[in-house]
Motif scaffolding. Structure first.
Motif: not given
Length: 213
Positions: A75-77, A94-97, A103-104, A131-132
């Motif tokens: 997910l972080i990657a 926007w890109s992060g969301l 991913y989900a 942590t994530m």
């Protein structure tokens, strides 16, 4: 398992075999829960013997820990790779969301392992999930700080205000991702746009007919 199958199992590289076992474990645990998932079922889903699972991953707890760690890294990657550092703050968000919701959606079992199973079965699983989440919160807080400075270079939002907004945004994303699992209309793009409209445009803007673009 036949003799030929055992030969194939021995010849498979260790990393590939472990990935196969983790894939199976994430599917089984994501769908049935950690307590209900059995090592027999996980071994069968991976196409290997139960003793081989124990040989590679030692215990059910160790297997689950490896699943949580891998899904958190994935997910972080996904978020990190999607965000262009030279984009404006709203473009980065926007890109992060979008990466998060993809991913989900594409790794629904992995999302349930992270968001539900890891958080409800104590240490060390909950700590790994936290942590994530802390890394995601840090990313969102940095974006909000950048956005505030771009809007008004003379004043930063207070630390407590930024932290509260970041928690609200991440919590909303998690809730929407869970809701999307039961609503086909909430595609990753639709989910990301809904949250951008709410987070960036604001409720007042939405009522006035404005939309983020």
């Amino acid at each position: 398992m036949s003799g030929k199958a055992r030969v194939r199992a021995r010849r498979m590289p260790r990393a590939e075999r472990e990935r196969q076992m983790l894939d199976a474990a994430v599917r089984v645990i994501g769908r049935h829960g950690y307590q209900a998932a059995s090592m027999d079922e996980i071994a069968e889903a991976a196409g290997v013997s139960k003793p081989l699972v124990y040989l590679y991953l030692h215990s059910k707890e160790a297997l689950f820990t490896a699943c949580v760690e891998r899904e958190a890294r994935t997910l972080i990657a996904a978020i990190s790779e999607a965000v262009g550092q030279r984009d404006p703050a709203d473009g980065q968000l926007w890109s992060g969301l979008l990466a998060f919701f993809r991913y989900a959606d594409e790794r629904a079992d992995g999302w349930r392992v992270l968001h539900v199973q890891a958080r409800t079965h104590g240490e060390p699983f909950a700590r790994l999930a936290d942590t994530m989440r802390a890394r995601v919160l840090g990313f969102v807080t940095a974006l909000l700080t950048s956005a505030a400075r771009a809007a008004d270079g003379t004043r930063d939002l207070g630390e407590h205000e930024l932290t509260g907004l970041a928690h609200a945004l991440v919590g909303a994303a998690e809730s929407l991702a869970t809701r999307a699992a039961d609503d086909p209309a909430l595609t990753p793009t639709a989910s990301a746009r809904t949250l951008m409209d709410f987070a960036w445009t604001g409720l007042g803007g939405l009522v006035a007919g404005e939309r983020w673009s």
